[in-house]
Design an enzyme around this catalytic site. Structure first.
Site, PDB file in Angstrom:
ATOM      1  N   GLY A   1       0.845  -1.313  -0.036  1.00 38.09           N
ATOM      2  CA  GLY A   1       0.127   0.049  -0.126  1.00 38.09           C
ATOM      3  C   GLY A   1       1.003   1.417  -0.097  1.00 38.09           C
ATOM      4  O   GLY A   1       2.064   1.433   0.429  1.00 38.09           O
TER       5      GLY A   1
ATOM      6  N   GLN B   1       2.695   9.979   1.654  1.00 42.44           N
ATOM      7  CA  GLN B   1       3.995   9.342   1.817  1.00 42.44           C
ATOM      8  C   GLN B   1       4.868   9.758   0.747  1.00 42.44           C
ATOM      9  O   GLN B   1       6.247   9.576   0.660  1.00 42.44           O
ATOM     10  CB  GLN B   1       3.918   8.053   1.570  1.00 42.44           C
TER      11      GLN B   1
ATOM     12  N   CYS C   1       5.516  -0.406   7.216  1.00 42.42           N
ATOM     13  CA  CYS C   1       5.414   0.941   6.339  1.00 42.42           C
ATOM     14  C   CYS C   1       6.380   1.465   5.393  1.00 42.42           C
ATOM     15  O   CYS C   1       7.735   1.425   5.819  1.00 42.42           O
ATOM     16  CB  CYS C   1       4.862   1.926   7.390  1.00 42.42           C
ATOM     17  N   LEU C   2       6.423   1.760   4.277  1.00 43.72           N
ATOM     18  CA  LEU C   2       7.449   2.067   3.290  1.00 43.72           C
ATOM     19  C   LEU C   2       7.829   3.356   4.133  1.00 43.72           C
ATOM     20  O   LEU C   2       9.255   3.629   3.488  1.00 43.72           O
ATOM     21  CB  LEU C   2       6.892   2.187   2.145  1.00 43.72           C
TER      22      LEU C   2
ATOM     23  N   HIS D   1      -4.488   1.260   7.667  1.00 42.55           N
ATOM     24  CA  HIS D   1      -3.203   1.691   7.773  1.00 42.55           C
ATOM     25  C   HIS D   1      -2.977   3.052   6.736  1.00 42.55           C
ATOM     26  O   HIS D   1      -2.552   3.969   6.878  1.00 42.55           O
ATOM     27  CB  HIS D   1      -2.070   0.567   7.415  1.00 42.55           C
ATOM     28  N   GLU D   2      -3.541   2.688   5.333  1.00 41.06           N
ATOM     29  CA  GLU D   2      -3.282   3.821   4.221  1.00 41.06           C
ATOM     30  C   GLU D   2      -4.176   4.913   4.721  1.00 41.06           C
ATOM     31  O   GLU D   2      -4.006   6.106   4.485  1.00 41.06           O
ATOM     32  CB  GLU D   2      -3.512   3.198   3.105  1.00 41.06           C
TER      33      GLU D   2
ATOM     34  N   HIS E   1      -2.704   7.414   6.993  1.00 48.15           N
ATOM     35  CA  HIS E   1      -1.879   8.273   6.523  1.00 48.15           C
ATOM     36  C   HIS E   1      -2.348   9.355   5.885  1.00 48.15           C
ATOM     37  O   HIS E   1      -1.959  10.437   5.891  1.00 48.15           O
ATOM     38  CB  HIS E   1      -1.033   7.549   5.123  1.00 48.15           C
TER      39      HIS E   1
HETATM   40 NI    NI Z   1       2.382   3.373   5.835  1.00 48.26          NI
END
Ligand code: NI
Length: 171
Positions: free
Chosen positions: A45, A50, A92-93, A134-135, A138
């Site tokens: 995701g 991000q 998480c990226l 999660h997304e 963000h």
């Molecule tokens: Ni993330």
């Protein structure tokens, strides 16, 4: 085009995403870039904040490696219902190298617009439900670290700040 993924503690990760009024060719290009960036990372995701774009948009693909890709686009998402709870080990990226247990709703119902601008509703469970939450976080400027207890939070914060400092001095 692959975009640069911001890492914690970059302040832009705390910006709330602004609603998208219309799916313009620019937004479509952004969606393509986000998918490309997510697949290249690789990740399941990626949310627009991000990559430093404060818009209400994220992409998810939770297909297994041996399955066909299953890109899902969420524009202006709302989580309508959350049921039960589940603890999932998340990454998480924006937190490279960090994996922590986070408690989430086990099932969610989400409403969003797709790439074509049409509204859809989706009931999700398991990894997809976790990824949606999660997304979605963000887009509110919320990060996985916000779900950790005080000790874990401090450890992850220190680890990430040390990592960023090491990279800055190597540049
Ligand atoms: Ni993330």
């Amino acid at each position: 085009m692959i975009r640069t993924i911001l890492h914690y503690p970059d302040k832009r990760l705390r910006e709330k995403g602004v609603p998208i009024a219309k799916i313009t060719p620019e937004i479509e290009a952004l969606i393509d870039d986000m998918a490309e960036t997510m697949y290249a990372a690789p990740g399941v995701g990626l949310a627009a904040p991000q990559i430093g774009v404060a818009l209400q948009l994220f992409v998810i693909d939770v297909a297994e490696e041996d399955e066909a890709s299953d890109l899902r686009v969420f524009v202006n998402p709302e989580i309508l219902e959350r049921h039960d709870s589940i603890t999932w080990t998340e990454g998480c990226l924006s937190f490279p190298g960090v994996q922590e247990d986070v408690e989430r709703a086990a099932r969610v119902r989400v409403r969003a617009q797709g790439r074509d601008g049409k509204w859809f509703e989706l009931e999700a469970e398991g990894l997809l439900a976790v990824a949606v939450q999660h997304e979605f976080d963000h887009l509110q400027g919320q990060l996985m670290i916000d779900h950790l207890g005080p000790l874990k939070k401090r450890l992850v914060d220190r680890k990430m700040k040390r990592r960023e400092a090491a990279h800055a001095s190597a540049d």
